[in-house]
Design a protein around this motif. Structure first.
Motif, short mmCIF file in Angstrom:
data_model
loop_
_atom_site.label_atom_id
_atom_site.label_comp_id
_atom_site.label_asym_id
_atom_site.label_seq_id
_atom_site.Cartn_x
_atom_site.Cartn_y
_atom_site.Cartn_z
N SER A 1 -40.73 -31.38 4.89
CA SER A 1 -41.22 -32.74 4.88
C SER A 1 -41.19 -33.47 6.63
O SER A 1 -40.05 -33.46 7.01
N LEU B 1 -41.06 -36.64 8.30
CA LEU B 1 -40.76 -37.95 8.06
C LEU B 1 -41.08 -38.76 9.24
O LEU B 1 -40.60 -38.59 10.21
N TRP C 1 -44.95 -35.99 -7.74
CA TRP C 1 -43.57 -35.02 -7.28
C TRP C 1 -43.43 -33.80 -8.20
O TRP C 1 -43.18 -32.93 -7.90
N LEU D 1 -45.13 -31.52 3.90
CA LEU D 1 -45.62 -32.81 3.17
C LEU D 1 -45.24 -33.87 4.40
O LEU D 1 -44.31 -33.91 4.82
N THR D 2 -46.31 -34.75 4.56
CA THR D 2 -45.58 -35.94 5.43
C THR D 2 -45.76 -37.24 4.47
O THR D 2 -46.29 -37.20 3.53
N THR D 3 -44.49 -37.95 4.86
CA THR D 3 -44.57 -39.09 4.16
C THR D 3 -43.72 -40.05 5.02
O THR D 3 -43.22 -39.81 5.88
N GLU E 1 -38.96 -40.13 -1.04
CA GLU E 1 -39.90 -38.77 -1.39
C GLU E 1 -39.38 -37.68 -0.70
O GLU E 1 -39.16 -36.54 -1.37
N ALA E 2 -38.98 -37.78 0.60
CA ALA E 2 -38.40 -36.59 1.17
C ALA E 2 -37.17 -36.08 0.71
O ALA E 2 -36.98 -34.91 0.48
N ALA F 1 -37.93 -32.37 -0.53
CA ALA F 1 -37.93 -31.58 0.72
C ALA F 1 -36.70 -30.75 0.82
O ALA F 1 -35.65 -31.15 0.52
N ILE G 1 -36.11 -31.37 6.21
CA ILE G 1 -36.83 -32.69 6.70
C ILE G 1 -36.73 -32.70 8.17
O ILE G 1 -35.88 -32.46 8.82
#
Lengths: 279, 319
Positions: free
Chosen positions: B39, B41, B180, B195-197, B202-203, B207, B210
């Protein structure tokens, strides 16, 4: 997951299939046209409205002003003008269709689906060729409708089968060229609104040529422009094919213009499509 | 750890990108192991989307080496495209086509046989709870449905590396949890997810690793736990059976803060084994009975704010 699985598919899997992808994109565009029929109706409607306007409202006067030997040998006045104006209206059908091309390209570009296509392993050009083929089919449909209406309101072509086939081939060439130009115009537009306005000159050009009145009735400067702009030889070729007027070298000039416009539009479109988004 | 030995699904070194004189990525290094969720972040404008665009071949980097699924991004973009799937922030579905037609379009573009394409489309519609809506145009879909269709379209080609750029932004909590679960199922199937968030939760939920992105650089990287441990503010909570125990512990530990109602003490701690040993040792020496001991590490919010600095004194000048 093993390393082997990560190092990727066999090279055979990396081959491009431009024809297959173009066919897929064509199916997509035809489906879109069917789902959004108002656009097709508008695009066919415009030349029909112009045809009716010019034949029934202006035709009597304009036909009388044509003077000299009337092309197609009609009874003068409105009937003569219907024969005179039909090729311009036919060309206008083409320009209206390509205006639709620019709009649908711009719609695509503003939606995320094109971004998806760009990240996929597909023959890139198929995104554009799908539109080109779709518009070509739409143009053939529109031309059939408009020529049908023209016949109903008094257009009396003298062309035989050979001349009709030549007309069909010639129209496909013209349409193909203008579509590629429009594909570029659609991409260069930042919004759908711009895309519907950018091809406007194409709609106006038949007026500034021999489409609606003979060029020798125009003032000198305009006349010079009218005689040398690409739409005049295109209209003259159509007129010659359909109503047995001498074509002269107009056909070659028209086809040369088509080649230049098609190639230029194609190269421009390709460059635009391969450019990176600025953000 | 065997996973460390396999070739990374994504490896980037010294990634740079500027738009005009605005530096967006300033020497980004990434290493994503296959079959994991990585992820990225960051706040808005940190460079997350630019990173995804570069890694997914949409735009080129100004500098840096990138390998995705074992292929060099600059030299073999087509091989990269064949291996990846991208679901961006803005839905990449054809609004005039139905959900099913969108999936079949993808199947055709992946040159699947007709039967296979139909089978896959039907299965994905089921899997993403879109069977009922499959015959309706995508323009009639809700935000969550559209996002699910978008991801389903990405999966038609069975990509091995999937980029999800803020997949749950703008979704309601239920749709978010559904998304998710979908991500977890994908990873269980061996897929690598990038995944970007901007949602720390969420991370934290998804993830394996991260990376915190700030002003185009990775300012911290690790598992959620590792990141949390880097930040002071952790504590140990001790609960006692009776007030006597509480009093006794309070005398020994000194700097703890007490909660009389809950019979609990909050002792500052970095949560490491050594400090816990010391703490337990001191309580043991005096035979103080502890009912319950829990270690509290700071949550990712604390980490994020500590690492990226307060947003109010964010650098306004580009360099």
């Amino acid at each position: 997951m093993s390393t082997r699985a990560l190092t990727g598919p066999a090279p055979a899997g990396l081959r491009f299939h431009p024809l297959r992808d173009s066919a897929t994109m064509l199916r997509r565009n035809l489906k879109r046209m069917l789902r959004y029929p108002s656009m097709t109706v508008t695009l066919v409607g415009m030349p029909v409205v112009f045809l009716l306007l010019f034949v029934y409202v202006l035709g009597g006067t304009l036909g009388a002003g044509l003077g000299g030997p009337v092309p197609g040998g009609g009874a003068g006045g409105r009937a003569a003008y219907a024969n005179y104006v039909a090729p311009a209206i036919i060309l206008m059908t083409v320009t209206a269709t390509v205006q639709g091309t620019a709009i649908s390209i711009a719609m695509d570009m503003t939606e995320g689906i094109i971004t998806r296509f760009r990240t996929m392993h597909i023959a890139r050009v198929s995104v554009l060729t799908g539109h080109v083929l779709g518009s070509l089919i739409q143009a053939v449909f529109s031309l059939a409708v408009v020529i049908g209406v023209a016949l109903l309101v008094g257009f009396r072509p003298t062309a035989g089968l050979g001349a009709w086939l030549a007309t069909a081939g010639f129209l496909v060439a013209v349409t193909f060229a203008l579509i590629w130009l429009s594909v570029a115009l659609g991409q260069v537009s930042k919004s759908v609104e711009t895309a519907s306005n950018l091809p406007m000159p194409l709609v106006l050009l038949p007026f500034l040529g021999s489409g609606f009145v003979p060029t020798d009735s125009m003032p000198a400067g305009l006349r010079w422009f009218a005689e040398y702009q690409p739409f005049t030889p295109i209209i003259e070729t159509l007129r010659g094919l359909l109503t047995d007027k001498p074509i002269g070298n107009n056909a070659w000039i028209a086809l040369a213009w088509c080649a230049v416009i098609a190639l230029g539009g194609y190269l421009w479109s390709k460059r635009l499509f391969n450019r990176e988004s600025s953000h | 750890m065997t996973i460390k030995q396999s070739r990374p699904a994504i490896a980037a070194t010294g990634l740079r990108k500027s738009f005009g004189d605005q530096v967006v990525l300033d020497g980004l290094d990434l290493n994503v192991q296959p079959g994991t969720v990585f992820s990225l972040l960051g706040a808005n404008g940190a460079g997350k989307t630019t990173t995804v665009k570069i890694l997914s071949t949409l735009i080129s980097a100004d500098a840096g080496d990138v390998q995705v699924a074992g292929h060099d991004l600059a030299r073999e973009p087509d091989a990269v495209r064949a291996a990846i799937g991208v679901t961006g922030q803005f839905s990449a579905v054809d609004n005039l086509l139905t959900g099913e037609e969108n999936l079949l379009l993808m199947a055709d573009l992946h040159h699947l046989a007709r039967d296979e394409g139909r089978r896959r489309a039907t299965r994905l519609l089921e899997q993403f709870d879109l069977t009922e809506a499959g015959g309706k145009p995508a323009s009639t879909y809700s935000g969550g449905m559209r996002r699910r269709l978008d991801l389903a379209m990405t999966l038609v080609g069975s990509p091995r590396v999937i980029f999800l750029d803020e997949p749950t932004t703008g979704l309601d909590p239920r749709s978010r949890r559904n998304m998710w679960q979908i991500v977890r199922d994908l990873v269980a199937g061996g897929v690598t997810i990038f995944l970007t968030t901007q949602y720390l939760e969420e991370a934290d939920e998804l993830a394996d690793r991260i990376a915190v992105l700030d002003h185009g650089r990775v300012v911290a990287e690790g598992t959620a736990e590792e990141l949390k441990r880097r930040i002071p503010g952790g504590h140990v909570r001790l609960r006692f059976a009776d007030p006597q125990g509480l009093d006794a512990a309070m005398r020994v530990l000194g700097q703890a803060s007490r909660d009389n109602d809950a019979l609990a003490l909050r002792v500052p701690s970095d949560g490491s084994l050594r400090s816990l040993k010391t703490l337990i040792g001191r309580l043991d020496d005096l035979a103080i009975e502890v009912d319950e001991l829990s270690v509290h590490t700071p949550d990712l919010d604390d980490v994020f704010l500590a690492l990226t600095g307060d947003s109010t004194n964010e650098k306004v000048t580009p360099r």
